[in-house]
Design an enzyme around this catalytic site. Structure first.
Site, PDB file in Angstrom:
ATOM      1  N   SER A   1      30.434  -0.859  55.162  1.00 25.53           N
ATOM      2  CA  SER A   1      29.056  -0.665  55.090  1.00 25.53           C
ATOM      3  C   SER A   1      28.480   0.242  54.210  1.00 25.53           C
ATOM      4  O   SER A   1      29.055   1.225  53.806  1.00 25.53           O
ATOM      5  CB  SER A   1      28.778   0.208  56.156  1.00 25.53           C
ATOM      6  OG  SER A   1      27.165   1.276  56.431  1.00 25.53           O
ATOM      7  N   SER A   2      27.790   0.250  53.042  1.00 27.24           N
ATOM      8  CA  SER A   2      27.993   0.630  51.694  1.00 27.24           C
ATOM      9  C   SER A   2      26.859   2.175  51.921  1.00 27.24           C
ATOM     10  O   SER A   2      26.394   2.940  52.717  1.00 27.24           O
ATOM     11  CB  SER A   2      26.424   0.115  50.577  1.00 27.24           C
ATOM     12  OG  SER A   2      27.282  -1.311  50.835  1.00 27.24           O
TER      13      SER A   2
END
Length: 414
Positions: free
Chosen positions: A77-78
């Site tokens: 999850s950036s």
């Protein structure tokens, strides 16, 4: 089901945490529009990170969710700041059709769905079936069942739902495939983390006659795209501790064991006399080095490698340390920061440090390029412009900065 249907259960109980995250992103100017701010306030990131502690889920940091057997991270999850920045570049409008390449946890697809609204349509694709299943579960839980999640190679896009008003990649690419351009509607926008000789930048392109022209370029860092566009040997794990990663700018093969050993043989660092902020190191200076030095590379440490302090660092992010290096066969030279008492943490003198055999000459070359960047007026990433033509189109041959990829010819100028 509406794209904006609230997640039932404890969705609303964490609105304060979401609001605090938006406030931080807005204060740092990663979020600059009301619509992107509202998307982050509406979509619960913790739902897309089950099992992750709430403080971490709403921290401004990337969360790795899948690792390769060799210790390399391959999905995450950036970092919310980077996601917000790219969503601002993408500028999704209500009712638009959007393609996302790199589904991951599904969180970014949910943000896109919120921006596109009920009249819009979002398709997100990933190459791994387990990631597709993960994104599907998370999107359903968060009330975004209308998002189309498919398993496919991102290099091919997804022609079934084309044309798209917006296409975004959430994985790094070193090329522009014909499929993305063909599936982009007239006047559409393509945003992707594009590798420019190893220096990754988030580029927003729009079609301009026979080519794509950049309208926005900002600094970023993403895991590389996998599948047919993957570059063998593009990222090397150094040593046995997971998270110590080397990315040569030209994708060359390296002696990972020798360079890992070199990092345990530090030489004396010397100053360049140039004072910088972190954004300049990984931004304009990093890009300058990539475009002027054939032996450039990028070294990062995250996870256990970061905790053990196994890599020199010029820039520190939450959960990650980064620096730019010049590579030799048995050694390397790295940009490092000189943090001294009384010097603000957000500005420091830039030093160069050799590691291993033959690294002293590399260090002097690296220092010379830092001084050349300084003499050129310290150009920044945001001042760069890129035109992308099909590979078989000559373009502007007078342009001194040309990068040829398998499918495109990139013309760059500051």
């Amino acid at each position: 089901m509406s794209c904006k249907t609230a997640y039932m259960g404890d969705y609303d109980g964490f609105s304060v945490l979401r609001g605090q995250l938006v406030d931080r992103l807005s204060a740092a100017r990663y979020v600059t529009t009301d619509v992107v701010a509202e998307a982050f306030r509406a979509v619960p990131r913790h739902v897309f990170l089950p099992g992750v502690e709430l403080g971490k889920a709403y921290a401004d940091e990337a969360v790795v969710t899948k690792w390769e057997s060799d210790g390399q991270p391959i999905s995450s999850s950036s970092q919310p700041a980077v996601m917000a920045m790219m969503l601002e570049q993408l500028a999704v409008e209500s009712g638009q059709r959007v393609l996302e390449i790199g589904a991951g946890t599904g969180f970014n697809a949910a943000l896109l769905a919120h921006l596109a609204g009920e009249a819009g349509a979002v398709t997100t694709i990933d190459i791994d079936q387990d990631l597709v299943a993960q994104a599907r579960r998370n999107l359903d839980t968060a009330g975004h069942a209308r998002v189309d999640v498919v398993c496919s190679d991102g290099a091919e896009g997804w022609a079934a739902n084309a044309p798209y008003d917006r296409i975004i990649l959430t994985a790094g690419a070193g090329d522009l495939t014909p499929a993305w351009v063909e599936q982009l509607a007239p006047g559409g926008r393509l945003v992707l983390p594009l590798s420019l000789r190893g220096a990754q930048r988030s580029v927003a392109f729009e079609r301009s006659g026979d080519h794509l022209a950049s309208v926005s370029i900002v600094d970023c860092g993403f895991m590389p795209l996998r599948g047919t566009l993957a570059r063998p040997g593009a990222v090397h794990q150094l040593g046995e501790v997971p998270g110590l990663l080397l990315k040569p700018g030209d994708g060359r093969e390296v002696d990972a064991a020798a360079l890992s050993a070199a990092l345990r043989q530090p030489g004396e660092a010397f100053t360049t006399g140039v004072s910088v902020i972190p954004a300049e190191v990984m931004g304009g200076l990093g890009l300058w080095l990539a475009l002027h030095e054939p032996d450039v590379g990028h070294l990062s440490a995250l996870g256990e490698a970061l905790g053990r302090g196994l890599a020199p660092a010029a820039v520190l992010f939450p959960g990650m340390a980064l620096t730019t290096v010049l590579l030799g066969e048995q050694g390397l030279a790295a940009l490092v920061r000189a943090d001294e008492a009384g010097v603000p943490a957000d500005r420091f003198d830039l030093q160069v440090q050799p590691f291993g055999q033959g690294a002293t000459d590399l260090a002097h070359r690296l220092a010379t390029q830092v001084l050349a960047w300084q003499a050129a007026g310290r150009p920044l990433t945001t001042a760069l412009r890129i035109r992308a033509y099909p590979r078989n189109v000559a373009g502007d041959e007078a342009n001194p900065m040309v990068i040829d990829t398998a499918h495109a010819r990139l013309l760059l100028d500051w």
